[in-house]
Design a protein around this motif. Structure first.
Motif, mmCIF file in Angstrom:
data_model
loop_
_atom_site.group_PDB
_atom_site.id
_atom_site.type_symbol
_atom_site.label_atom_id
_atom_site.label_comp_id
_atom_site.label_asym_id
_atom_site.label_seq_id
_atom_site.Cartn_x
_atom_site.Cartn_y
_atom_site.Cartn_z
ATOM 1 N N ARG A 1 -8.545 91.759 34.598
ATOM 2 C CA ARG A 1 -9.840 92.038 33.899
ATOM 3 C C ARG A 1 -9.503 91.313 32.444
ATOM 4 N NH1 ARG A 1 -13.781 92.235 36.947
ATOM 5 N NH2 ARG A 1 -14.972 93.404 35.271
ATOM 6 N N ARG B 1 -10.539 88.583 29.721
ATOM 7 C CA ARG B 1 -11.457 87.977 29.635
ATOM 8 C C ARG B 1 -11.356 86.682 28.469
ATOM 9 N NH1 ARG B 1 -16.378 89.631 32.143
ATOM 10 N NH2 ARG B 1 -17.207 87.708 31.543
ATOM 11 N N SER C 1 -18.065 86.756 27.048
ATOM 12 C CA SER C 1 -18.918 86.979 27.914
ATOM 13 C C SER C 1 -19.397 86.021 28.829
ATOM 14 C CB SER C 1 -20.115 86.882 26.680
ATOM 15 O OG SER C 1 -20.652 85.804 26.359
ATOM 16 N N ASP D 1 -22.299 85.669 39.867
ATOM 17 C CA ASP D 1 -22.746 85.174 38.444
ATOM 18 C C ASP D 1 -23.831 84.217 38.310
ATOM 19 O OD1 ASP D 1 -21.448 87.201 37.013
ATOM 20 O OD2 ASP D 1 -19.543 86.028 36.906
ATOM 21 N N ASN E 1 -25.445 88.888 32.269
ATOM 22 C CA ASN E 1 -24.305 89.837 32.192
ATOM 23 C C ASN E 1 -23.307 89.380 33.287
ATOM 24 O OD1 ASN E 1 -22.429 92.125 31.522
ATOM 25 N ND2 ASN E 1 -23.639 93.488 32.900
ATOM 26 N N ASN F 1 -20.103 89.382 35.297
ATOM 27 C CA ASN F 1 -18.773 90.442 35.603
ATOM 28 C C ASN F 1 -17.968 89.936 36.580
ATOM 29 O OD1 ASN F 1 -19.545 92.523 34.036
ATOM 30 N ND2 ASN F 1 -21.405 92.707 35.047
ATOM 31 N N SER F 2 -18.581 89.084 37.528
ATOM 32 C CA SER F 2 -17.747 88.839 38.729
ATOM 33 C C SER F 2 -16.161 88.030 38.387
ATOM 34 C CB SER F 2 -18.248 87.949 39.833
ATOM 35 O OG SER F 2 -18.598 86.768 39.499
#
Length: 262
Positions: free
Chosen positions: A48, A50, A203, A243, A258, A260-261
């Motif tokens: 996770r 980023r 993001s 995404d 948004n 997230n994958s």
């Protein structure tokens, strides 16, 4: 994740690796080189994540190699260097291969190996009072830390040679004009502005970051036709992700996507 010479923390997907030898200006000695290699191994396996940020505790980002350690090991300096440099280089290779944006935040000074460490990142934001130096020539030694590759790929051989064999130091504005760093931030607004910049980088869709990094860093070694083929495969892989569906929907709905994958 703590080490003798480093600290690592992660908040909202943004990991920060702190160089933590402030009393020694965050210079790289044998222990820090080993800690960097171990940290890189663990960070590459952190789920996770980023974005990864490199910072320095104390008054400077990093003044490069530890001169006192060099002096203390001068009688066996070649053996010492062959022990320290490979660990440092291993971390740099890991840093460059991470599938997330990597960001160096500079303040005070970034010299020698400290500058190499910063330039190996995808983005470099410098406080306006930052001083930078290639530094090696005045020690009577050639560069390490990928400096010759980084400067040549960023500036071309003529300017790279000039910085390594003639120009001793330069400030953040000069570095920005050369194209060595991404942006200069005022001392007063450093933390506030960087918070927004980092959140924006984090993001991005993870698949897009992976593919763009591979394409950009590989572009200098392929032909135009080969790069077109690589872009075709990359675009197709990204288009198959959730995404991409989210991005298209957000565009049509006129809202912020948004992603997230993984």
């Amino acid at each position: 994740m703590n080490f003798q010479t480093l600290q690592f923390e992660i908040n909202d997907g943004i990991g920060t690796l702190w160089l933590n030898r402030p009393d020694a200006h965050n210079t790289v000695n044998r222990q820090m080189a080993k800690d960097l290699r171990a940290a890189g191994y663990q960070i590459a396996r952190t789920h996770r994540l980023r974005a990864l940020v490199l910072r320095g505790r104390g008054k400077v980002f990093s003044a490069g190699g530890d001169m006192r350690m060099f002096q203390e090991n001068m009688e066996s300096i070649e053996t010492y260097m062959l022990d320290v440099i490979p660990d440092f280089h291993e971390f740099l290779m890991t840093l460059r291969s991470l599938a997330v944006p990597t960001v160096a935040l500079l303040h005070g000074a970034a010299a020698g190996g400290g500058l190499s460490l910063a330039l190996a990142c995808d983005f470099v934001f410098a406080r306006e009072d930052t001083k930078m130096a290639v530094a090696y020539r005045k020690l009577g030694v050639s560069a390490d830390g990928g400096m010759t590759h980084l400067l040549t790929s960023l500036l071309g051989p003529r300017k790279a040679m000039d910085l390594m064999l003639r120009k001793d130091s330069f400030d953040a504005r000069e570095a920005l004009a050369l194209g060595l760093i991404t942006d200069v931030v005022s001392r007063e607004e450093f933390e506030e502005q960087l918070s927004g910049k980092l959140a924006d980088l984090a993001s991005n869709a993870p698949a897009v970051v992976r593919e763009v990094k591979a394409l950009v860093y590989g572009a200098g070694h392929t032909s135009y036709g080969a790069q077109l083929q690589a872009e075709t495969g990359s675009f197709s892989r990204c288009a198959a992700t959730a995404d991409f569906r989210e991005g298209v929907s957000a565009f049509l709905d006129r809202r912020t996507p948004n992603f997230n994958s993984q």
